[in-house]
Design a protein around this motif. Sequence first.
Motif, PDB file in Angstrom:
ATOM      1  N   ALA A 298       0.847  -1.186   0.000  1.00 23.73           N
ATOM      2  CA  ALA A 298       0.000   0.000   0.000  1.00 23.73           C
ATOM      3  C   ALA A 298       0.892   1.249   0.000  1.00 23.73           C
ATOM      4  CB  ALA A 298      -0.912   0.012   1.219  1.00 23.73           C
ATOM      5  N   ILE A 299       0.351   2.343  -0.513  1.00 23.15           N
ATOM      6  CA  ILE A 299       1.092   3.607  -0.567  1.00 23.15           C
ATOM      7  C   ILE A 299       0.329   4.654   0.229  1.00 23.15           C
ATOM      8  CG2 ILE A 299       1.992   5.438  -2.041  1.00 23.15           C
ATOM      9  CD1 ILE A 299       2.170   3.429  -4.316  1.00 23.15           C
ATOM     10  N   ALA A 300       0.975   5.219   1.233  1.00 24.71           N
ATOM     11  CA  ALA A 300       0.356   6.293   2.018  1.00 24.71           C
ATOM     12  C   ALA A 300       0.508   7.608   1.263  1.00 24.71           C
ATOM     13  CB  ALA A 300       1.019   6.391   3.388  1.00 24.71           C
ATOM     14  N   LEU A 301      -0.599   8.291   1.063  1.00 26.47           N
ATOM     15  CA  LEU A 301      -0.568   9.555   0.330  1.00 26.47           C
ATOM     16  C   LEU A 301      -0.350  10.737   1.268  1.00 26.47           C
ATOM     17  CD1 LEU A 301      -3.511   9.071  -2.215  1.00 26.47           C
ATOM     18  CD2 LEU A 301      -1.093   8.402  -2.429  1.00 26.47           C
ATOM     19  N   HIS A 302       0.157  11.807   0.702  1.00 24.23           N
ATOM     20  CA  HIS A 302       0.374  13.043   1.449  1.00 24.23           C
ATOM     21  C   HIS A 302      -0.950  13.498   2.064  1.00 24.23           C
ATOM     22  CE1 HIS A 302       1.539  17.187   2.326  1.00 24.23           C
ATOM     23  NE2 HIS A 302       2.796  16.829   2.130  1.00 24.23           N
ATOM     24  N   PRO A 303      -0.931  13.975   3.323  1.00 22.47           N
ATOM     25  CA  PRO A 303      -2.186  14.376   3.978  1.00 22.47           C
ATOM     26  C   PRO A 303      -2.937  15.514   3.292  1.00 22.47           C
ATOM     27  CG  PRO A 303      -0.263  15.020   5.276  1.00 22.47           C
ATOM     28  CD  PRO A 303       0.225  14.085   4.223  1.00 22.47           C
ATOM     29  N   SER A 304      -2.291  16.222   2.393  1.00 26.11           N
ATOM     30  CA  SER A 304      -2.954  17.323   1.703  1.00 26.11           C
ATOM     31  C   SER A 304      -3.741  16.872   0.477  1.00 26.11           C
ATOM     32  CB  SER A 304      -1.918  18.363   1.262  1.00 26.11           C
ATOM     33  OG  SER A 304      -1.046  17.811   0.277  1.00 26.11           O
ATOM     34  N   VAL A 305      -3.568  15.617   0.053  1.00 27.64           N
ATOM     35  CA  VAL A 305      -4.182  15.158  -1.193  1.00 27.64           C
ATOM     36  C   VAL A 305      -5.701  15.131  -1.090  1.00 27.64           C
ATOM     37  CG1 VAL A 305      -4.464  13.191  -2.754  1.00 27.64           C
ATOM     38  CG2 VAL A 305      -2.187  13.812  -1.921  1.00 27.64           C
ATOM     39  N   ALA A 306      -6.349  15.693  -2.096  1.00 27.57           N
ATOM     40  CA  ALA A 306      -7.814  15.661  -2.189  1.00 27.57           C
ATOM     41  C   ALA A 306      -8.205  15.534  -3.650  1.00 27.57           C
ATOM     42  CB  ALA A 306      -8.429  16.917  -1.590  1.00 27.57           C
ATOM     43  N   ILE A 307      -9.290  14.843  -3.897  1.00 28.55           N
ATOM     44  CA  ILE A 307      -9.812  14.680  -5.257  1.00 28.55           C
ATOM     45  C   ILE A 307     -11.238  15.191  -5.278  1.00 28.55           C
ATOM     46  CG2 ILE A 307     -10.433  13.010  -7.045  1.00 28.55           C
ATOM     47  CD1 ILE A 307      -8.121  11.270  -5.970  1.00 28.55           C
ATOM     48  N   VAL A 308     -11.526  16.095  -6.204  1.00 33.34           N
ATOM     49  CA  VAL A 308     -12.857  16.688  -6.300  1.00 33.34           C
ATOM     50  C   VAL A 308     -13.430  16.419  -7.687  1.00 33.34           C
ATOM     51  CG1 VAL A 308     -14.221  18.805  -6.136  1.00 33.34           C
ATOM     52  CG2 VAL A 308     -12.192  18.519  -4.693  1.00 33.34           C
ATOM     53  N   PRO A 309     -14.369  15.484  -7.802  1.00 35.54           N
ATOM     54  CA  PRO A 309     -15.018  15.235  -9.086  1.00 35.54           C
ATOM     55  C   PRO A 309     -16.096  16.284  -9.339  1.00 35.54           C
ATOM     56  CG  PRO A 309     -15.916  13.771  -7.428  1.00 35.54           C
ATOM     57  CD  PRO A 309     -14.818  14.562  -6.748  1.00 35.54           C
ATOM     58  N   ALA A 310     -16.400  16.526 -10.580  1.00 35.80           N
ATOM     59  CA  ALA A 310     -17.416  17.524 -10.903  1.00 35.80           C
ATOM     60  C   ALA A 310     -17.978  17.283 -12.295  1.00 35.80           C
ATOM     61  CB  ALA A 310     -16.829  18.939 -10.812  1.00 35.80           C
ATOM     62  N   GLY A 311     -19.130  17.844 -12.536  1.00 31.54           N
ATOM     63  CA  GLY A 311     -19.740  17.739 -13.846  1.00 31.54           C
ATOM     64  C   GLY A 311     -19.415  18.925 -14.732  1.00 31.54           C
ATOM     65  N   PHE A 312     -18.502  19.777 -14.273  1.00 28.63           N
ATOM     66  CA  PHE A 312     -18.114  20.989 -15.003  1.00 28.63           C
ATOM     67  C   PHE A 312     -16.585  21.082 -15.035  1.00 28.63           C
ATOM     68  CE2 PHE A 312     -22.193  21.752 -12.930  1.00 28.63           C
ATOM     69  CZ  PHE A 312     -22.976  22.212 -13.995  1.00 28.63           C
ATOM     70  N   PRO A 313     -16.038  21.925 -15.913  1.00 29.65           N
ATOM     71  CA  PRO A 313     -14.573  22.095 -15.975  1.00 29.65           C
ATOM     72  C   PRO A 313     -14.062  22.952 -14.821  1.00 29.65           C
ATOM     73  CG  PRO A 313     -15.615  23.563 -17.549  1.00 29.65           C
ATOM     74  CD  PRO A 313     -16.725  22.705 -16.982  1.00 29.65           C
ATOM     75  N   ILE A 314     -14.110  22.400 -13.604  1.00 33.44           N
ATOM     76  CA  ILE A 314     -13.843  23.218 -12.416  1.00 33.44           C
ATOM     77  C   ILE A 314     -12.403  23.683 -12.310  1.00 33.44           C
ATOM     78  CG2 ILE A 314     -15.744  22.337 -11.038  1.00 33.44           C
ATOM     79  CD1 ILE A 314     -13.749  20.468  -9.652  1.00 33.44           C
ATOM     80  N   VAL A 315     -11.467  22.873 -12.782  1.00 35.68           N
ATOM     81  CA  VAL A 315     -10.063  23.305 -12.715  1.00 35.68           C
ATOM     82  C   VAL A 315      -9.847  24.512 -13.619  1.00 35.68           C
ATOM     83  CG1 VAL A 315      -7.669  22.643 -13.155  1.00 35.68           C
ATOM     84  CG2 VAL A 315      -9.253  20.990 -12.136  1.00 35.68           C
ATOM     85  N   SER A 316     -10.399  24.456 -14.816  1.00 39.66           N
ATOM     86  CA  SER A 316     -10.265  25.569 -15.759  1.00 39.66           C
ATOM     87  C   SER A 316     -11.005  26.804 -15.260  1.00 39.66           C
ATOM     88  CB  SER A 316     -10.800  25.152 -17.135  1.00 39.66           C
ATOM     89  OG  SER A 316     -10.084  24.047 -17.638  1.00 39.66           O
TER      90      SER A 316
END
Length: 254
Positions: free
Chosen positions: A149-167
Amino acid sequence: MTASVSTSTETARESAFAHALLAPDQPVPEAVRRAQRFAVYRNNVVVGLIDALAATYPAIQALVGETFFRAAAREFVLAHPPRSAVLIEWGGAFPDWIATFPPAAGVAYLGDVARLEWAWNRAYNAAEAVPIPIDALAALPSESLGATAIALHPSVAIVPAGFPIVSLWAQATGRVEGTRLDLGQPEIALIARPEAAVEVRAIDPGTATFLQSLAAGAPIETAAMAAGGDEALLAERLAGLFQHGLAIALRPPA
């Protein structure tokens, strides 16, 4: 007995005072004699919280305009006052709230962009952790790699969306020049702060699933199966994981 009654009375006064600060429709507490000065203080508290919300959600303010944002923020502040003196922990309810705020109904992507901004805020304030290099994988016995298993950095977050939210977020905050966007093109945001700055990028659904599986504690092989793809794609995802400083520890099988 007297001391207990006195303490109880003082607590009740403090509670009434705190409640009245964010309840403009309520009368000034009896214990506060100078009503005009209290009203000024109450307004300053509300304005300060609106400013704090604007600092947390700059993209939302840019997307709807300062006047609209501050009017909406005032409604939010009165409905969701802080429960703690630590303001960095306050404001997480705003994305769901703005998504259902009737005057903003015509801007359907606000809730998703706000969720990205809250994840950015949490990443900025996340605990420090030192990323490990990909060479750490090479040191593992090949037969145990898939079960690691790989422990991820505590800051990691994933936000799915139905729109181009990053852009949308990047344009609204001035990180990229504004161009016409296809609002029907969804984006999944990956937010992390492996070093000094918070990083935001769009990732594909398979990579998102891979990272979410790892974050839930799944070993590499299980996460890879959930994400789909061949060995070359797994190698690419692992390389990206370490390249961007998202891994902080390996957990080989016992």
